[in-house]
Design a protein around this motif. Structure first.
Motif, mmCIF file in Angstrom:
data_model
loop_
_atom_site.group_PDB
_atom_site.id
_atom_site.type_symbol
_atom_site.label_atom_id
_atom_site.label_comp_id
_atom_site.label_asym_id
_atom_site.label_seq_id
_atom_site.Cartn_x
_atom_site.Cartn_y
_atom_site.Cartn_z
ATOM 1 N N ARG A 145 85.787 -66.719 21.637
ATOM 2 C CA ARG A 145 85.052 -65.416 21.859
ATOM 3 C C ARG A 145 86.171 -64.641 22.526
ATOM 4 O O ARG A 145 87.135 -64.439 22.603
ATOM 5 C CB ARG A 145 83.824 -65.676 23.052
ATOM 6 C CG ARG A 145 82.036 -66.141 22.970
ATOM 7 C CD ARG A 145 81.847 -66.581 24.393
ATOM 8 N NE ARG A 145 81.028 -65.424 24.022
ATOM 9 C CZ ARG A 145 79.490 -64.986 23.654
ATOM 10 N NH1 ARG A 145 79.111 -66.300 22.664
ATOM 11 N NH2 ARG A 145 79.213 -64.059 23.242
ATOM 12 N N ASP A 148 82.866 -60.491 24.821
ATOM 13 C CA ASP A 148 81.401 -61.034 24.867
ATOM 14 C C ASP A 148 80.834 -61.268 23.849
ATOM 15 O O ASP A 148 79.592 -61.546 23.538
ATOM 16 C CB ASP A 148 80.081 -60.196 25.419
ATOM 17 C CG ASP A 148 80.455 -59.939 26.899
ATOM 18 O OD1 ASP A 148 80.548 -60.651 27.323
ATOM 19 O OD2 ASP A 148 80.552 -58.915 27.711
ATOM 20 N N LEU A 149 81.292 -61.399 22.479
ATOM 21 C CA LEU A 149 81.082 -61.267 20.954
ATOM 22 C C LEU A 149 81.894 -62.439 20.161
ATOM 23 O O LEU A 149 82.463 -62.957 20.682
ATOM 24 C CB LEU A 149 82.126 -60.029 20.125
ATOM 25 C CG LEU A 149 81.282 -58.402 20.917
ATOM 26 C CD1 LEU A 149 82.625 -57.517 19.416
ATOM 27 C CD2 LEU A 149 80.554 -58.399 20.532
ATOM 28 N N SER A 150 80.888 -63.435 19.484
ATOM 29 C CA SER A 150 81.536 -64.219 19.010
ATOM 30 C C SER A 150 82.483 -63.849 17.498
ATOM 31 O O SER A 150 82.378 -63.354 17.688
ATOM 32 C CB SER A 150 80.036 -65.007 18.328
ATOM 33 O OG SER A 150 78.999 -65.912 19.771
ATOM 34 N N PHE A 204 83.456 -60.109 14.136
ATOM 35 C CA PHE A 204 82.374 -60.523 15.161
ATOM 36 C C PHE A 204 81.629 -60.047 14.667
ATOM 37 O O PHE A 204 80.439 -60.088 15.468
ATOM 38 C CB PHE A 204 83.286 -59.231 15.833
ATOM 39 C CG PHE A 204 84.194 -59.306 16.910
ATOM 40 C CD1 PHE A 204 85.365 -60.468 16.965
ATOM 41 C CD2 PHE A 204 85.732 -58.262 16.893
ATOM 42 C CE1 PHE A 204 86.784 -61.055 17.163
ATOM 43 C CE2 PHE A 204 86.109 -58.050 17.025
ATOM 44 C CZ PHE A 204 87.623 -59.392 17.654
ATOM 45 N N VAL A 205 80.875 -59.859 13.674
ATOM 46 C CA VAL A 205 79.322 -59.389 13.138
ATOM 47 C C VAL A 205 79.270 -60.171 12.365
ATOM 48 O O VAL A 205 78.314 -61.189 12.708
ATOM 49 C CB VAL A 205 79.225 -57.640 13.579
ATOM 50 C CG1 VAL A 205 77.813 -57.485 12.743
ATOM 51 C CG2 VAL A 205 79.635 -56.556 14.102
#
Length: 422
Positions: A145, A148-150, A204-205
């Motif tokens: 991570r 807070d982002l995968s 991340f998106v």
């Protein structure tokens, strides 16, 4: 040298403005077609310059696979007449697999060239998700991570479609930045902002979303194989080529491994092999139907590679390029996959390559069904391709890749429809 001329040349090099008039012109001409046709043109056009490297590496991969199947070479045993230690085996695999491992980078650069944006900035976007340090994080088994982002996983990073979408979006932003950035600042601002926007966007998106979609597809296909039998084979066999395009060809591997561990056999791998043989059949259909010597040559060699389990050159360089053969391959894979599932064809192991060299993995009570399923996929795709026809290319305006890896775009009158009766 004139200072203004030197400055213009430097900016031209930084922006990657290699004006590929034929390539970009053919891309613009394709924008008047339906979206599916435009997507296939885009993917196939991006792939064409990479074909020589992939065919060469694929042939080495096939030779290694043949040596392994004959027992001359394995990860435990060396090829005694050539190899002296275990490292030599690893080096052979690297030689054959390097192109395929870094294919997202090659695709990114080729896509940028086709879109007339900076190919090295695009390559940097692709390289970021294949960095060894990031790979080590995923191999540790812990969730990766960024705050807070995968973070994009390795499977999503190998997605050709994801990479092409990101490079396509980046090309528009890069050109907008170039247009609205002061001349003296372009050399720094344009590449910096492009990388700062699109590497995080992909990491991340878009990447995690792609991985999330792949996980749900995997769960859905697993449920189908548990409950739907023949329909599962029909669906996976028909969709496998699309999964390869999306970089999701490995979503079924955990299910295969689990099945082998609990039952001692697997029903999914035979369907995958059927889909691969369908691509080979469609390529051979092009071989027999085309009147263009260069197209026939390319179809023969890529079809042969697909039969041996290296499917990408045939899929991207032949069947997808001519469109209708790609549809024929989907149909052939679906029918072969349905046959495999109908007779519950069993694989006793999972092969690293999924063509004819994997025949030894099917030895058992359902061996004859494995052979018949392969033949159904191969022959069905080839026959449909031949009788459905496709838009062929005349010899004098062929788009087939040359030994230098460059392609020439045809004139508007350089194609002729191959009808079933021709």
């Amino acid at each position: 040298m004139n200072r203004d001329l030197l400055s213009k040349e430097m900016i031209s090099q930084v922006r990657g403005e290699d004006e590929q008039e034929q390539t970009s012109g053919s891309y613009r001409a394709a924008t008047g077609r339906n979206p599916i046709s435009r997507l296939l043109d885009y993917v196939s056009g991006v792939f064409t310059p990479i074909l020589p490297a992939m065919i060469g590496a694929g042939m080495i991969k096939v030779l290694i696979s043949i040596f392994m199947s004959l027992g001359f070479l394995s990860d435990q045993q060396v090829f005694t007449s050539l190899l002296s230690d275990q490292q030599a085996y690893t080096i052979l695999l690297v030689i054959s697999d390097g192109v395929f491992y870094f294919l997202p980078i090659l695709f990114a650069a080729s896509a940028a060239r086709k879109l007339n944006s900076n190919m090295f900035v695009a390559a940097a976007i692709g390289a970021s998700v294949l960095h060894p340090r990031l790979t080590e994080l995923f191999q540790s088994g812990e969730e990766v991570r960024f705050g807070d982002l995968s973070v994009i996983d390795g499977q999503s990073a190998s997605s050709i479609i994801l990479m092409l979408v990101v490079v396509w979006m980046a090309s528009y932003v890069e050109k907008w930045l170039d247009k609205h950035t002061p001349y003296w600042l372009k050399v720094v601002a344009v590449p910096t902002l492009t990388l700062m926007i699109f590497i995080p966007l992909m990491m991340f998106v878009l990447g995690p979303l792609w991985g999330y979609l792949g996980q749900h597809l995997s769960d859905g296909l697993a449920w189908l194989f548990d409950n739907a039998g023949v329909f599962a084979g029909l669906l996976l066999g028909g969709a496998m080529s699309l999964l390869i395009m999306a970089g999701m060809q490995y979503i079924m591997v955990p299910i295969m491994i689990s099945s082998l561990a609990t039952l001692g056999y697997d029903h999914v791998f035979p369907v995958v092999v059927a889909a691969v043989l369908a691509q080979a059949g469609a390529a051979f259909g092009v071989l027999f139907k085309s009147k263009n010597v260069k197209v026939k040559t390319l179809a023969f060699w890529t079809g042969l590679l697909a039969m041996m389990g290296v499917v990408e050159p045939a899929m991207y360089g032949v069947t997808m390029r001519f469109k209708k053969p790609f549809v024929a391959a989907l149909i052939g894979g679906a029918l072969g996959g349905a046959f495999m599932s109908l007779f519950e064809t069993e694989a006793t192991a999972i092969g690293g390559i999924s063509g004819l060299p994997s025949l030894g993995l099917f030895v058992g009570p359902t061996f004859i069904y494995a052979i018949l399923g392969m033949l159904i996929s191969l022959v069905t795709a080839g026959v449909i391709t031949y009788f459905m026809g496709f838009v062929d290319e005349k010899d004098e305006h062929s788009q087939v890749v040359s030994t230098s890896g460059m392609n020439a775009s045809p004139s508007p009158n350089s194609v002729v429809e191959k009808s079933p009766g021709s």
